[in-house]
Design a protein around this motif. Structure first.
Motif, PDB file in Angstrom:
ATOM      1  N   GLN A 160      75.725 -19.488  29.443  1.00  0.00           N
ATOM      2  CA  GLN A 160      75.446 -20.739  30.120  1.00  0.00           C
ATOM      3  C   GLN A 160      73.934 -20.926  30.173  1.00  0.00           C
ATOM      4  N   LEU A 161      73.466 -22.068  29.724  1.00  0.00           N
ATOM      5  CA  LEU A 161      72.039 -22.330  29.679  1.00  0.00           C
ATOM      6  C   LEU A 161      71.661 -23.372  30.723  1.00  0.00           C
ATOM      7  N   THR A 162      70.468 -23.198  31.285  1.00  0.00           N
ATOM      8  CA  THR A 162      69.943 -24.193  32.212  1.00  0.00           C
ATOM      9  C   THR A 162      69.293 -25.310  31.408  1.00  0.00           C
ATOM     10  N   ASP A 163      68.988 -26.395  32.075  1.00  0.00           N
ATOM     11  CA  ASP A 163      68.324 -27.517  31.406  1.00  0.00           C
ATOM     12  C   ASP A 163      66.945 -27.116  30.886  1.00  0.00           C
ATOM     13  N   GLU A 164      66.260 -26.252  31.631  1.00  0.00           N
ATOM     14  CA  GLU A 164      64.938 -25.789  31.194  1.00  0.00           C
ATOM     15  C   GLU A 164      65.042 -24.963  29.912  1.00  0.00           C
ATOM     16  N   GLN A 165      66.057 -24.100  29.830  1.00  0.00           N
ATOM     17  CA  GLN A 165      66.244 -23.289  28.626  1.00  0.00           C
ATOM     18  C   GLN A 165      66.576 -24.164  27.417  1.00  0.00           C
ATOM     19  N   LEU A 166      67.427 -25.158  27.612  1.00  0.00           N
ATOM     20  CA  LEU A 166      67.758 -26.068  26.513  1.00  0.00           C
ATOM     21  C   LEU A 166      66.527 -26.836  26.048  1.00  0.00           C
ATOM     22  N   GLN A 167      65.722 -27.308  26.990  1.00  0.00           N
ATOM     23  CA  GLN A 167      64.512 -28.025  26.615  1.00  0.00           C
ATOM     24  C   GLN A 167      63.544 -27.104  25.877  1.00  0.00           C
ATOM     25  N   TRP A 168      63.447 -25.841  26.324  1.00  0.00           N
ATOM     26  CA  TRP A 168      62.586 -24.882  25.641  1.00  0.00           C
ATOM     27  C   TRP A 168      63.062 -24.648  24.212  1.00  0.00           C
ATOM     28  N   LEU A 169      64.371 -24.551  24.025  1.00  0.00           N
ATOM     29  CA  LEU A 169      64.915 -24.388  22.677  1.00  0.00           C
ATOM     30  C   LEU A 169      64.614 -25.614  21.814  1.00  0.00           C
ATOM     31  N   ARG A 170      64.776 -26.808  22.379  1.00  0.00           N
ATOM     32  CA  ARG A 170      64.479 -28.024  21.613  1.00  0.00           C
ATOM     33  C   ARG A 170      63.009 -28.079  21.191  1.00  0.00           C
ATOM     34  N   ASP A 171      62.134 -27.624  22.075  1.00  0.00           N
ATOM     35  CA  ASP A 171      60.702 -27.661  21.782  1.00  0.00           C
ATOM     36  C   ASP A 171      60.276 -26.593  20.779  1.00  0.00           C
ATOM     37  N   ASN A 172      60.939 -25.440  20.768  1.00  0.00           N
ATOM     38  CA  ASN A 172      60.461 -24.300  19.990  1.00  0.00           C
ATOM     39  C   ASN A 172      61.324 -23.887  18.814  1.00  0.00           C
ATOM     40  N   HIS A 173      62.446 -24.555  18.559  1.00  0.00           N
ATOM     41  CA  HIS A 173      63.340 -24.077  17.504  1.00  0.00           C
ATOM     42  C   HIS A 173      62.735 -24.210  16.116  1.00  0.00           C
ATOM     43  N   GLU A 174      61.765 -25.098  15.929  1.00  0.00           N
ATOM     44  CA  GLU A 174      61.117 -25.216  14.626  1.00  0.00           C
ATOM     45  C   GLU A 174      59.861 -24.365  14.529  1.00  0.00           C
ATOM     46  N   VAL A 175      59.308 -23.963  15.666  1.00  0.00           N
ATOM     47  CA  VAL A 175      58.053 -23.223  15.689  1.00  0.00           C
ATOM     48  C   VAL A 175      58.277 -21.718  15.542  1.00  0.00           C
ATOM     49  N   LEU A 176      59.271 -21.192  16.263  1.00  0.00           N
ATOM     50  CA  LEU A 176      59.521 -19.751  16.288  1.00  0.00           C
ATOM     51  C   LEU A 176      60.649 -19.377  15.338  1.00  0.00           C
ATOM     52  N   SER A 177      60.701 -18.097  14.966  1.00  0.00           N
ATOM     53  CA  SER A 177      61.790 -17.608  14.111  1.00  0.00           C
ATOM     54  C   SER A 177      63.051 -17.429  14.951  1.00  0.00           C
ATOM     55  N   PHE A 178      64.191 -17.288  14.259  1.00  0.00           N
ATOM     56  CA  PHE A 178      65.450 -17.091  14.969  1.00  0.00           C
ATOM     57  C   PHE A 178      65.437 -15.806  15.789  1.00  0.00           C
ATOM     58  N   SER A 179      64.841 -14.760  15.250  1.00  0.00           N
ATOM     59  CA  SER A 179      64.812 -13.491  15.991  1.00  0.00           C
ATOM     60  C   SER A 179      63.945 -13.607  17.246  1.00  0.00           C
ATOM     61  N   GLU A 180      62.855 -14.350  17.187  1.00  0.00           N
ATOM     62  CA  GLU A 180      62.025 -14.546  18.376  1.00  0.00           C
ATOM     63  C   GLU A 180      62.745 -15.398  19.410  1.00  0.00           C
ATOM     64  N   LEU A 181      63.418 -16.430  18.956  1.00  0.00           N
ATOM     65  CA  LEU A 181      64.204 -17.263  19.876  1.00  0.00           C
ATOM     66  C   LEU A 181      65.318 -16.455  20.537  1.00  0.00           C
ATOM     67  N   ALA A 182      66.021 -15.653  19.728  1.00  0.00           N
ATOM     68  CA  ALA A 182      67.123 -14.840  20.264  1.00  0.00           C
ATOM     69  C   ALA A 182      66.612 -13.823  21.271  1.00  0.00           C
ATOM     70  N   GLN A 183      65.476 -13.226  20.989  1.00  0.00           N
ATOM     71  CA  GLN A 183      64.910 -12.242  21.912  1.00  0.00           C
ATOM     72  C   GLN A 183      64.542 -12.915  23.231  1.00  0.00           C
ATOM     73  N   HIS A 184      63.982 -14.101  23.166  1.00  0.00           N
ATOM     74  CA  HIS A 184      63.617 -14.818  24.387  1.00  0.00           C
ATOM     75  C   HIS A 184      64.856 -15.212  25.190  1.00  0.00           C
ATOM     76  N   MET A 185      65.945 -15.578  24.493  1.00  0.00           N
ATOM     77  CA  MET A 185      67.173 -15.985  25.180  1.00  0.00           C
ATOM     78  C   MET A 185      68.018 -14.797  25.621  1.00  0.00           C
ATOM     79  N   GLY A 186      67.749 -13.617  25.080  1.00  0.00           N
ATOM     80  CA  GLY A 186      68.508 -12.426  25.454  1.00  0.00           C
ATOM     81  C   GLY A 186      69.858 -12.341  24.768  1.00  0.00           C
ATOM     82  N   CYS A 187      69.913 -12.739  23.508  1.00  0.00           N
ATOM     83  CA  CYS A 187      71.162 -12.690  22.759  1.00  0.00           C
ATOM     84  C   CYS A 187      70.849 -12.332  21.314  1.00  0.00           C
TER      85      CYS A 187
END
Length: 100
Positions: free
Chosen positions: A6-33
């Motif tokens: 379950q994601l909060t609105d802040e986490q979703l917005q962070w993903l929208r802002d950073n999904h093109e900037v960071l790699s998938f592994s960096e995004l996954a590490q930040h999200m804890g999955c």
């Protein structure tokens, strides 16, 4: 089956802002999955599209409230299913001599 996160609105917005900037592994590490779960999250929230059935969201078949042909109940059931599931099971048991 991956765990449902379950994601909060802040986490979703962070993903929208950073999904093109960071790699998938960096995004996954930040999200804890893991990366696969992250890709499913991105696809589920229409942030990013991936080819292949592995990442497609679940499809809910269309339903209708047409009355059952036997008991006339109007509970929602899959489209083109004319007899409700309880009536169908009851008739199958009656065919084999079982009484419910």
């Amino acid at each position: 089956m991956p765990r449902h996160i379950q994601l909060t609105d802040e986490q979703l917005q962070w993903l929208r802002d950073n999904h093109e900037v960071l790699s998938f592994s960096e995004l996954a590490q930040h999200m804890g999955c893991c990366v696969d779960t992250l890709k499913r999250i991105l696809a589920r929230h229409n942030i990013r599209h991936f080819d292949g059935a592995k990442y497609t969201p679940r499809f809910n078949p269309p339903t209708w409230n047409r009355p059952c042909m036997k008991c006339k109940c109007t509970k929602p059931r899959p489209r083109w299913q004319y007899i409700c599931t309880p009536c169908k099971e009851r008739s199958n048991h009656e065919d084999y001599g079982f009484n419910l």
